[in-house]
Motif scaffolding. Structure first.
Motif, PDB file in Angstrom:
ATOM      1  N   LEU A  71      19.719  41.454-105.095  1.00  0.00           N
ATOM      2  CA  LEU A  71      20.031  40.097-104.243  1.00  0.00           C
ATOM      3  C   LEU A  71      18.769  39.721-103.591  1.00  0.00           C
ATOM      4  CD1 LEU A  71      21.627  37.533-104.154  1.00  0.00           C
ATOM      5  CD2 LEU A  71      22.877  38.251-102.513  1.00  0.00           C
ATOM      6  N   THR A  72      17.541  39.093-104.267  1.00  0.00           N
ATOM      7  CA  THR A  72      16.366  38.688-103.582  1.00  0.00           C
ATOM      8  C   THR A  72      16.432  37.187-103.496  1.00  0.00           C
ATOM      9  OG1 THR A  72      15.336  38.933-105.549  1.00  0.00           O
ATOM     10  CG2 THR A  72      15.322  41.044-104.110  1.00  0.00           C
ATOM     11  N   VAL A  73      17.139  36.332-104.033  1.00  0.00           N
ATOM     12  CA  VAL A  73      17.166  34.942-103.851  1.00  0.00           C
ATOM     13  C   VAL A  73      18.181  34.570-103.022  1.00  0.00           C
ATOM     14  CG1 VAL A  73      17.342  32.769-105.394  1.00  0.00           C
ATOM     15  CG2 VAL A  73      16.372  35.017-106.408  1.00  0.00           C
ATOM     16  N   CYS A  74      17.730  33.668-102.100  1.00  0.00           N
ATOM     17  CA  CYS A  74      18.571  33.249-101.044  1.00  0.00           C
ATOM     18  C   CYS A  74      20.168  32.692-101.719  1.00  0.00           C
ATOM     19  CB  CYS A  74      18.003  32.227 -99.951  1.00  0.00           C
ATOM     20  SG  CYS A  74      19.143  31.696 -98.744  1.00  0.00           S
ATOM     21  N   PRO A  75      21.138  33.251-101.164  1.00  0.00           N
ATOM     22  CA  PRO A  75      22.547  33.153-101.567  1.00  0.00           C
ATOM     23  C   PRO A  75      23.095  31.853-101.076  1.00  0.00           C
ATOM     24  CG  PRO A  75      22.782  34.899-100.183  1.00  0.00           C
ATOM     25  CD  PRO A  75      21.224  34.723-100.494  1.00  0.00           C
ATOM     26  N   LEU A  76      22.433  31.433 -99.915  1.00  0.00           N
ATOM     27  CA  LEU A  76      23.015  30.065 -99.116  1.00  0.00           C
ATOM     28  C   LEU A  76      21.848  29.731 -98.711  1.00  0.00           C
ATOM     29  CD1 LEU A  76      25.653  32.334 -96.896  1.00  0.00           C
ATOM     30  CD2 LEU A  76      26.259  31.047 -98.744  1.00  0.00           C
ATOM     31  N   PRO A  77      21.437  28.867 -99.540  1.00  0.00           N
ATOM     32  CA  PRO A  77      20.089  27.970 -99.322  1.00  0.00           C
ATOM     33  C   PRO A  77      20.324  26.929 -98.380  1.00  0.00           C
ATOM     34  CG  PRO A  77      20.920  27.568-101.379  1.00  0.00           C
ATOM     35  CD  PRO A  77      21.785  28.659-100.948  1.00  0.00           C
ATOM     36  N   GLU A  78      21.791  26.415 -98.048  1.00  0.00           N
ATOM     37  CA  GLU A  78      21.792  25.456 -97.077  1.00  0.00           C
ATOM     38  C   GLU A  78      22.446  25.900 -95.850  1.00  0.00           C
ATOM     39  OE1 GLU A  78      20.768  22.361 -97.715  1.00  0.00           O
ATOM     40  OE2 GLU A  78      20.231  22.933 -99.517  1.00  0.00           O
ATOM     41  N   GLY A  79      22.390  27.516 -95.712  1.00  0.00           N
ATOM     42  CA  GLY A  79      23.107  28.112 -94.645  1.00  0.00           C
ATOM     43  C   GLY A  79      24.292  27.984 -94.647  1.00  0.00           C
ATOM     44  N   PHE A  80      25.085  28.143 -93.473  1.00  0.00           N
ATOM     45  CA  PHE A  80      26.707  28.082 -93.217  1.00  0.00           C
ATOM     46  C   PHE A  80      26.856  27.701 -91.751  1.00  0.00           C
ATOM     47  CE2 PHE A  80      25.302  32.314 -92.309  1.00  0.00           C
ATOM     48  CZ  PHE A  80      26.166  32.848 -91.401  1.00  0.00           C
ATOM     49  N   ASP A  81      27.972  26.935 -91.462  1.00  0.00           N
ATOM     50  CA  ASP A  81      28.171  26.490 -89.979  1.00  0.00           C
ATOM     51  C   ASP A  81      28.910  27.576 -89.254  1.00  0.00           C
ATOM     52  OD1 ASP A  81      27.029  23.952 -90.704  1.00  0.00           O
ATOM     53  OD2 ASP A  81      28.919  23.320 -91.473  1.00  0.00           O
ATOM     54  N   VAL A  82      28.534  27.575 -87.940  1.00  0.00           N
ATOM     55  CA  VAL A  82      29.179  28.389 -87.121  1.00  0.00           C
ATOM     56  C   VAL A  82      29.318  27.656 -85.656  1.00  0.00           C
ATOM     57  CG1 VAL A  82      28.974  30.618 -85.605  1.00  0.00           C
ATOM     58  CG2 VAL A  82      28.205  30.699 -88.078  1.00  0.00           C
ATOM     59  N   ASP A  83      30.805  27.593 -85.626  1.00  0.00           N
ATOM     60  CA  ASP A  83      30.945  26.939 -84.120  1.00  0.00           C
ATOM     61  C   ASP A  83      30.359  25.458 -84.109  1.00  0.00           C
ATOM     62  OD1 ASP A  83      32.683  26.682 -81.906  1.00  0.00           O
ATOM     63  OD2 ASP A  83      30.827  27.660 -80.682  1.00  0.00           O
ATOM     64  N   GLY A  84      30.242  24.775 -85.365  1.00  0.00           N
ATOM     65  CA  GLY A  84      29.741  23.437 -85.139  1.00  0.00           C
ATOM     66  C   GLY A  84      28.065  23.479 -85.644  1.00  0.00           C
ATOM     67  N   THR A  85      27.569  24.417 -85.694  1.00  0.00           N
ATOM     68  CA  THR A  85      25.967  24.672 -85.920  1.00  0.00           C
ATOM     69  C   THR A  85      25.809  25.231 -87.048  1.00  0.00           C
ATOM     70  OG1 THR A  85      25.522  24.746 -83.348  1.00  0.00           O
ATOM     71  CG2 THR A  85      23.799  25.377 -84.646  1.00  0.00           C
ATOM     72  N   ARG A  86      24.651  24.793 -87.699  1.00  0.00           N
ATOM     73  CA  ARG A  86      24.511  25.342 -89.121  1.00  0.00           C
ATOM     74  C   ARG A  86      23.443  26.361 -88.955  1.00  0.00           C
ATOM     75  NH1 ARG A  86      24.901  24.259 -94.642  1.00  0.00           N
ATOM     76  NH2 ARG A  86      26.725  22.928 -93.885  1.00  0.00           N
ATOM     77  N   TRP A  87      23.593  27.588 -89.389  1.00  0.00           N
ATOM     78  CA  TRP A  87      22.937  28.973 -89.452  1.00  0.00           C
ATOM     79  C   TRP A  87      22.038  28.900 -90.826  1.00  0.00           C
ATOM     80  CZ3 TRP A  87      25.143  33.729 -86.742  1.00  0.00           C
ATOM     81  CH2 TRP A  87      25.627  33.240 -85.362  1.00  0.00           C
ATOM     82  N   VAL A  88      20.783  28.894 -90.704  1.00  0.00           N
ATOM     83  CA  VAL A  88      20.095  29.144 -91.976  1.00  0.00           C
ATOM     84  C   VAL A  88      19.251  30.543 -92.275  1.00  0.00           C
ATOM     85  CG1 VAL A  88      19.453  26.669 -92.109  1.00  0.00           C
ATOM     86  CG2 VAL A  88      17.999  28.274 -91.077  1.00  0.00           C
ATOM     87  N   LEU A  89      19.194  31.072 -93.219  1.00  0.00           N
ATOM     88  CA  LEU A  89      18.886  32.359 -93.510  1.00  0.00           C
ATOM     89  C   LEU A  89      17.541  32.588 -93.474  1.00  0.00           C
ATOM     90  CD1 LEU A  89      21.726  32.150 -94.791  1.00  0.00           C
ATOM     91  CD2 LEU A  89      21.344  33.961 -96.321  1.00  0.00           C
ATOM     92  N   PHE A  90      16.837  33.756 -93.731  1.00  0.00           N
ATOM     93  CA  PHE A  90      15.311  34.079 -93.673  1.00  0.00           C
ATOM     94  C   PHE A  90      15.056  33.646 -95.137  1.00  0.00           C
ATOM     95  CE2 PHE A  90      17.828  37.726 -94.856  1.00  0.00           C
ATOM     96  CZ  PHE A  90      17.317  38.247 -95.944  1.00  0.00           C
ATOM     97  N   GLU A  91      13.494  33.317 -95.039  1.00  0.00           N
ATOM     98  CA  GLU A  91      12.916  33.111 -96.266  1.00  0.00           C
ATOM     99  C   GLU A  91      12.709  34.149 -97.388  1.00  0.00           C
ATOM    100  OE1 GLU A  91       9.699  29.457 -95.892  1.00  0.00           O
ATOM    101  OE2 GLU A  91       9.259  31.374 -94.898  1.00  0.00           O
ATOM    102  N   GLU A  92      12.851  33.787 -98.483  1.00  0.00           N
ATOM    103  CA  GLU A  92      12.629  35.119 -99.495  1.00  0.00           C
ATOM    104  C   GLU A  92      11.591  35.723 -99.307  1.00  0.00           C
ATOM    105  OE1 GLU A  92      13.088  33.050-103.314  1.00  0.00           O
ATOM    106  OE2 GLU A  92      15.072  32.035-102.877  1.00  0.00           O
ATOM    107  N   GLY A  93      11.863  36.977 -99.782  1.00  0.00           N
ATOM    108  CA  GLY A  93      10.370  37.936 -99.349  1.00  0.00           C
ATOM    109  C   GLY A  93       9.884  38.037 -98.088  1.00  0.00           C
TER     110      GLY A  93
END
Length: 289
Positions: A96-118
């Motif tokens: 799995l090398t393509v970001c599975p959550l491109p929009e991130g996900f919400d934690v306690d009302g704040t959106r967390w985003v993932l690291f860039e591919e590669g």
């Protein structure tokens, strides 16, 4: 889930990582990322997913492949087993090398985003700590999900605020600057729930890490990462942090940790080549004498 029948009992096989039982993750990831690829390893993966204890699994295999069975029966059972393995082959055939959550996900009302591919904009310090937490979780050095939570809080962070892309010192990372103390605090925010997100982040990190290590000629033999015999997870990467900072290649310790991981690994690769060439010249000189 895919349903199969084995020994007159119905089992459900996961079709992706979000369907895997979280309690099985450490053992499955050890088989996938520590053990060599082989038919025996694949059978162990299947045994783990089906929930068979080793003793009962051995009896089951003996039942289907016992000496009293004909060659035709052995062949039929082998093909049936191969078909079952094919249902879970996605585990070891693709990373799995393509970001599975491109929009991130919400934690306690704040959106967390993932690291860039590669790992395009990841720092050396962040990757080191993420690698340590991932290996500690896989090996269950701390029982439970504590180190998995730390991994997710390390590589997933809120987006930067303001016009950060106009800043001449911007490093290309859309996430807030990494701070291991803040990450430790944020890990508590996801200790309950977020199972799907944690699994996806873990597999995305491991897949990208394996791909990243394959780009650089730093490891001995056919390894695609630091040796599994390290005294503790991340030992070689921590050692390099200290060596690079002592020589001020990228600056002191804080600057070394903040350096882009690609810049660091490119330097380490070139340094390894220089040492190898120097050793060859020294050996040639000794042979000439």
């Amino acid at each position: 889930m895919t349903e199969i029948f084995l020994n007159d009992k119905c089992y459900k096989l996961p079709e992706n990582w979000t369907e895997v039982n979280p309690a099985q993750l450490p053992e499955l990831l050890t088989l996938l990322y520590v053990y060599p690829e082989s038919g025996g390893t694949y059978l162990e993966i299947l045994r783990t997913i089906l929930g068979y204890p080793p003793g009962l699994w051995k009896k089951l295999m003996c039942h289907y492949f016992a000496g009293h069975r004909t060659e035709e029966q052995h062949e039929e059972n082998a093909q049936a087993l191969q078909g079952v393995l094919g249902q879970i082959s996605w585990m070891w055939q693709g990373e799995l090398t393509v970001c599975p959550l491109p929009e991130g996900f919400d934690v306690d009302g704040t959106r967390w985003v993932l690291f860039e591919e590669g790992f395009r904009s990841m720092s050396f310090g962040e990757l080191t700590n993420a690698h340590i937490n991932a290996q500690a979780f896989i090996k269950q050095l701390v029982e439970g999900d504590e180190r998995l939570n730390m991994l997710v809080a390390t590589v997933c962070r809120p987006r930067r605020s303001g016009n950060y892309m106009d800043d001449p010192d911007w490093n290309g990372d859309h996430r807030e600057q990494y701070n291991e103390h803040i990450a430790r605090h944020r890990a508590d925010l996801i200790k309950d729930g977020y199972i799907k997100e944690k699994i996806l982040v873990l597999m995305y990190f491991l897949g990208t890490l394996k791909e990243f290590f394959s780009f650089y000629d730093l490891f001995d033999s056919d390894a695609t990462g630091p040796a599994p015999t390290e005294d503790y997870p991340g030992q070689s990467m921590v050692k390099n942090q200290h060596l690079l900072s002592e020589k001020h290649i990228f600056g002191g310790m804080n600057a070394t940790k903040s350096a882009n991981i690609h810049d660091v690994f490119q330097f380490l690769e070139e340094h390894k080549k220089d040492i190898k060439e120097q050793n060859q010249r020294n050996q040639a000189a000794n042979d000439a004498n």
